[in-house]
Design an enzyme around this catalytic site. Structure first.
Site, PDB file in Angstrom:
ATOM      1  CB  SER A   1      -0.941  -0.016   1.213  1.00 25.21           C
ATOM      2  OG  SER A   1      -1.895   1.030   1.112  1.00 25.21           O
TER       3      SER A   1
ATOM      4  CE  LYS B   1       1.871   9.987  -3.427  1.00 29.24           C
ATOM      5  NZ  LYS B   1       3.088   9.518  -2.731  1.00 29.24           N
TER       6      LYS B   1
END
Length: 631
Positions: free
Chosen positions: A409, A412
């Site tokens: 991941s 952001k």
């Protein structure tokens, strides 16, 4: 032809050694008899010459004297010569005194040994002496590109030697810098050690230096960063020798010296990983890497093959990138069954067939649309790939009893302001929802910007500097966390070893870096002056970007792991039924306009915020018009 040339050279070398032995024994006898050798001793002289030639030749062959490259001779070679001549002489003495019993005095033995040692050593080291004689060619006049070598250890000496022997190099070494106070004012091959790092700026001005070469491969990166900070205060072009771990068998060549990179500016030590813990869940297993052709995915594959999986599945949508990583791994001769797969994670039937056919046991999910400004223009595509694609892969992992699933991941995803960020956050929620009712061990690894990855700002800055500028920076106050691609890949694999079920791992990114300062440092270290030689232009924050990034939401706390660079966040709990409802909302929304898609995403992720500026609105309208025409 080369083999013939070597054989001829060896014959000439042996013939020359015979002459040296003959000359040494004749001089030894001449010295003993004050250059008047009695006629009755000539038979003994000839006998000694013949015997010594035979014994020394056998001794030289045994110690591989004729297989050494004498141009690079060192103390080790000198010791080998001593051993060879000493053993050869002792054998001849024993043979004569025990069996032949020719009347040869001890002084003749000693003088012959010493003269042989002197002549052989001198002849062998003539090549080294010639190589050390540094006469600059016309291509590199002393004033052309004067260099200061920072580090007067073994690496610095090797750099000096390579610069001497590199005919095509225009770099002219002038002096050394070294922090060891006992080395100050000493000389290495004629070059003076001027003092410690505090002398760098003064020496640059005094000796008209244009290039600084940092030759300290074993020094901690934190110290290298301090030296680079001093170098930034000069107008010199800075180069550096890679770390010892990056060099093969300690060999250093002129090609090994590279430009300063952003990794050097970060000043972080290399990541240490628990090899045993990683091997236990990767070795002899079928591993699937999605997005295997991307920056992180391809590095994951390179790291994974070290742990000898039984099979590695390289899944990607782009044929060129998958072909590239497949060929790269083949060239490494890792002896692992590699399976390149061209497929789209959005194709659920295709994913079902893949899992049914290969039964992967560990999945690293690195496939994603990640370019922030582009995804602002194509929010539906971001949802399809980042959310629906992740859901497909996760559901197949659950259905086919995958042991571990690690999703890559992004920071952001925390308090997102971009389509890319919010879709990654929804993807995290999908994983957390499925994990609650699955036997598969799901985990998420969240980190920030990766140096050198596709879309990274660093390659852009380097191209702009190479083109003479301007260098474009979005905002003077923008800061980002950075890590290298190998660092990120290694920590992702390590986090997978720590996973028990549903963890959200955070990677320690070190201190944040101001992008404006980063650009200025790269300009200075390339030998230019910011805003003078290379202009810096501020373009404004792009759609979806933030001035700073975060790794945690307000609801997430952290706890440590046994690795000092990996932390575990307390993830929010989501029910699978809740996630399924959100997915249905998105499936209905993707056919709508950009504004409605954003509103749907905000109902799913309440802390999602965005600002639509005038330029972005026009871009969105153009995209929507294009899509309508194609429908």
């Amino acid at each position: 032809m080369n083999l013939l040339h070597r054989q001829i050279s060896k014959i000439f070398l042996i013939f020359g050694d015979c002459i040296l032995i003959t000359g040494s024994i004749l001089v030894a006898y001449a010295l003993r008899f004050e250059f008047q050798i009695p006629s009755e001793h000539w038979t003994t002289v000839l006998y000694m010459i013949g015997g010594m030639i035979i014994f020394q030749w056998v001794s030289f062959a045994y110690f591989n004297i004729y297989r050494r490259v004498w141009r690079y001779a060192s103390i080790g070679e000198l010791y080998s010569i001593f051993k060879s001549i000493f053993i050869g002489t002792i054998c001849f003495v024993l043979m004569n005194e025990i069996f032949i019993k020719k009347n040869i005095s001890i002084s003749s033995y000693i003088l012959s040994f010493m003269l042989c040692l002197l002549t052989f050593g001198a002849s062998r080291f003539m090549g080294r002496m010639y190589g050390d004689a540094y006469v600059p060619s016309k291509k590199r006049e002393p004033a052309a590109n004067r260099a200061l070598i920072v580090g007067a250890g073994s690496a610095g000496r090797f750099v000096l030697q390579e610069l001497k022997q590199a005919a095509n190099s225009d770099i002219y070494p002038v002096a050394f810098i070294d922090d060891d106070p006992f080395k100050k004012n000493l000389q290495i091959n004629g070059l003076t050690i001027l003092g410690g790092r505090e002398k760098i700026k003064e020496s640059v001005e005094k000796y008209n230096i244009s290039t600084l070469i940092i030759a300290m491969p074993s020094v901690p990166k934190s110290e290298i960063k301090k030296i680079i900070d001093i170098c930034k205060e000069t107008a010199c072009y800075v180069k550096i020798l890679p770390s010892i771990s990056d060099m093969v068998s300690g060999k250093i060549s002129i090609q090994t010296i590279r430009d300063i990179d952003v990794e050097d500016l970060l000043g972080r030590e290399p990541v240490s990983i628990d090899l045993g813990g990683i091997a236990s869940y990767i070795s002899d297993r079928v591993i699937l890497v999605t997005g295997a052709g991307g920056s992180i995915g391809s590095e994951l594959c390179r790291q994974i093959v070290q742990f000898k999986p039984s099979k590695l599945l390289l899944l990607g949508h782009g044929e060129n990138s998958i072909y590239k990583i497949y060929q790269d791994l083949l060239e490494r001769k890792c002896n692992i069954h590699l399976v390149p797969i061209i497929a789209d994670i959005q194709d659920k039937k295709c994913m079902e067939k893949l899992f049914a056919s290969y039964s992967p046991q560990v999945v690293f999910h690195a496939a994603a649309h990640k370019h922030v400004p582009l995804m602002e223009l194509y929010p539906a595509e971001a949802i399809k790939n980042n959310v629906f694609g992740t859901k497909n892969i996760a559901e197949m992992a659950d259905k086919y009893k995958v042991e571990r699933f690690v999703m890559v991941s992004s920071d952001k995803a925390v308090n997102p302001t971009s389509i890319m960020g919010v879709t990654k956050r929804v993807a995290e929620m999908v994983i957390q929802g499925i994990n609650n009712q699955s036997e598969t061990n799901f985990s998420i690894v969240r980190f920030g910007n990766v140096l050198g990855s596709r879309g990274s700002v660093i390659p852009l800055f380097k191209r702009q500097i190479a083109n003479g500028g301007p260098v474009t920076v979005t905002h003077p106050e923008m800061v980002r966390y950075f890590m290298t691609i190998p660092e990120a890949a290694q920590l992702v694999i390590q986090a997978g070893a720590f996973s028990k079920s549903g963890e959200l791992f955070l990677l320690d990114m070190g201190s944040p870096v101001k992008i404006d300062q980063l650009a200025r440092d790269l300009i200075r270290l390339s030998g230019f002056e910011p805003d003078k030689d290379i202009e810096i232009v501020y373009t404004g924050i792009r759609p979806g970007e933030k001035l700073y990034e975060e790794l945690l939401t307000s609801q997430e706390g952290t706890r440590a792991t046994q690795h000092n660079r990996i932390f575990i966040a307390q993830p929010e709990l989501f029910l699978k039924q809740e996630i399924d409802f959100y997915i249905k909302q998105l499936e209905e929304a993707i056919s709508s306009n950009s504004e409605e898609i954003r509103m749907t995403l905000k109902t799913i992720v309440p802390n999602f915020q965005w600002k639509v500026n005038e330029k972005e609105q026009k871009d969105v309208q153009c995209v929507q018009k294009y899509q309508l025409i194609n429908k």
